[in-house]
Write a protein that holds these residues in place. Structure first.
Motif, PDB file in Angstrom:
ATOM      1  N   ILE A   1       0.867  -1.178   0.000  1.00 23.96           N
ATOM      2  CA  ILE A   1       0.000   0.000   0.000  1.00 23.96           C
ATOM      3  C   ILE A   1       0.905   1.230   0.000  1.00 23.96           C
TER       4      ILE A   1
ATOM      5  N   LYS B   1       0.911   5.609  -0.355  1.00 22.92           N
ATOM      6  CA  LYS B   1       0.102   6.823  -0.307  1.00 22.92           C
ATOM      7  C   LYS B   1       0.568   7.794  -1.376  1.00 22.92           C
TER       8      LYS B   1
ATOM      9  N   PHE C   1      -4.512   6.301  -2.545  1.00 22.77           N
ATOM     10  CA  PHE C   1      -3.649   5.151  -2.290  1.00 22.77           C
ATOM     11  C   PHE C   1      -3.507   4.277  -3.532  1.00 22.77           C
TER      12      PHE C   1
END
Length: 451
Positions: free
Chosen positions: A175, A177, A182
């Motif tokens: 994941i 940002k 995201f």
């Protein structure tokens, strides 16, 4: 062709996520929602453990992961702030009770009302307990059972799938940002999302720990409950159990609080394997062909540690020490416990042990906190029932209930990373189906205004 960008993506398809998605769907008809889970659709979640055999799954066990998560296990929804999590402390006790009423209304709307709810509240007992310095924890219960719970959640899935994109058997590897939200990299491809909600529960704890590190989210305190499991004459607590199947009792002192957990009239004690250690666990009479004539429960004392590692090291050191590298559990008669002497034999003991364990002395192997809590609790319990506990009562060491570390979130479950939210058990705030579901509804209403 399916879009790989969504307004809101939910990782984990457990109870909190299901109720979040359902609430979002009801509150915002335009928002695009994507739900990702490592497990399978509910209709494909089969495991040998469901039939009383051994696990037949490849990889993660379908008994624990997949659509509805642990919601299909027993389907027991306890509507209370007295236990099952600390959601009331976070968003307000009345707000939590109101949300749990909504949880029940939704379950009933999908067929859960076939099973009537019941209450464990008993005013007379509560008043008597208060005079013995004990508090009776009570709840409204909707106990669906495995089959009905599966039917209810399957009906919810049929409604959700018309509005929500699902990706099952999907592992989110990373994941990251960015300004727009995201970027998720998975085994089936990449996805982007504006807002991200993680509801992976206990099953995803290791994965969440890895992701949190890469997102620079740092966990805080971790709760650990340890306690001694008690096995006593089946009728010893008859005066307080005659009107209810299970009573949860709590004792609070300046140095500790302790609560009875998993009380099993006519149940047996079995071995529980978790995190590489072995503990005494209670089995419900309904799970056993030949019920016991005894009653068992654990008295858990919660403690908070600065980190998850510190909590686990503490538990592993104590329970591992008792286990001695095998599945050793110790048992001691109450009379021997009071006299601080080893139990040498249980031949002729009025309370026949339902678990084969090693004779020993709890005071020599269990930290004083848990021994003291049990002594204080027994003193109050004897005042409540108006009689002395039978000297042949058996004490087993040591049971444990593990919790995940809390990653800090604000009142709306948002982490220190903007637009990243945690709900359900992985938030560290809920430890029950009802509170997990309530957290999902709460966040669903908050995010529902998002357009």
């Amino acid at each position: 062709m399916q879009s790989n960008h969504h307004d809101i993506t939910i990782i984990g398809a457990g109870v909190s996520s299901v109720f979040l998605a359902y609430t979002l769907m009801k509150h915002n008809e335009h928002v695009s929602i994507h739900m990702i889970d490592l497990g399978k659709k509910l209709s494909e979640r089969t495991c040998g453990l469901d039939e009383g055999g051994v696990c037949t799954c490849e990889g993660m066990c379908s008994k624990y992961i997949g659509f509805a998560g642990l919601g299909k296990s027993e389907g027991k929804f306890n509507y209370t702030n007295d236990f099952g999590g600390e959601l009331g402390r976070k968003i307000g006790e009345q707000t939590t009770l109101d949300l749990m009423k909504e949880v029940d209304d939704i379950l009933c709307g999908f067929g859960g009302d076939i099973i009537p709810s019941y209450s464990t509240k008993n005013e007379i007992l509560s008043n008597r307990a208060g005079m013995a310095d004990l508090k009776v924890l009570s709840t409204e219960v909707r106990h669906l059972g495995t089959r009905l719970a599966s039917e209810v959640f399957q009906k919810m899935y049929e409604v959700l799938k018309n509005r929500i994109t699902f990706s099952f058997e999907t592992h989110v590897e990373t994941i990251s940002k960015n300004e727009a939200g995201f970027h998720l990299k998975s085994n089936i491809g990449d996805f982007t999302t504006g807002k991200l909600v993680i509801g992976t529960g206990m099953s995803g704890s290791t994965w969440l720990k890895e992701q949190a590190g890469s997102l620079r989210l740092y966990p805080g305190e971790t709760r650990l409950d340890l306690g001694i499991r008690v096995e006593m004459k089946g009728d010893q607590l008859q005066s307080i159990l005659k009107d209810t199947f299970e009573t949860k009792l709590k004792i609070e002192r300046e140095s500790f609080s302790a609560t009875t957990y998993c009380m099993n009239p006519r149940g047996r004690i079995i071995r529980k394997h978790q995190h590489g250690v072995v503990m005494p666990d209670g089995q419900n009479a309904r799970e056993e062909d030949t019920p016991s004539s005894n009653l068992n429960f654990s008295l858990f004392v919660p403690r908070y540690f600065l980190s998850h590692d510190e909590a686990m090291d503490y538990a592993m050191n104590i329970i591992g020490g008792i286990n001695q590298g095998r599945d050793r559990i110790i048992v001691q008669r109450l009379e021997d416990f009071k006299s601080d002497r080893n139990t040498e034999t249980l031949d002729g003991n009025l309370v026949g042990p339902s678990l084969k364990a090693d004779y020993g002395n709890l005071r020599e192997e269990v930290p004083e906190l848990y021994v003291m809590a049990l002594e204080k609790f027994f003193a109050s319990l004897e005042r409540l029932i108006g009689e002395t506990l039978h000297p042949d009562t058996l004490l087993y060491g040591l049971d444990a209930k593990f919790y995940e570390p809390k990653l800090p979130t604000d009142q709306n479950f948002e982490t220190d990373v903007s637009n990243l939210y945690l709900i359900g058990d992985c938030s560290g705030e809920t430890h029950s189906l009802s509170q997990a579901a309530a957290s999902g509804i709460y966040l669903g209403k908050y995010l529902g205004i998002y357009d």
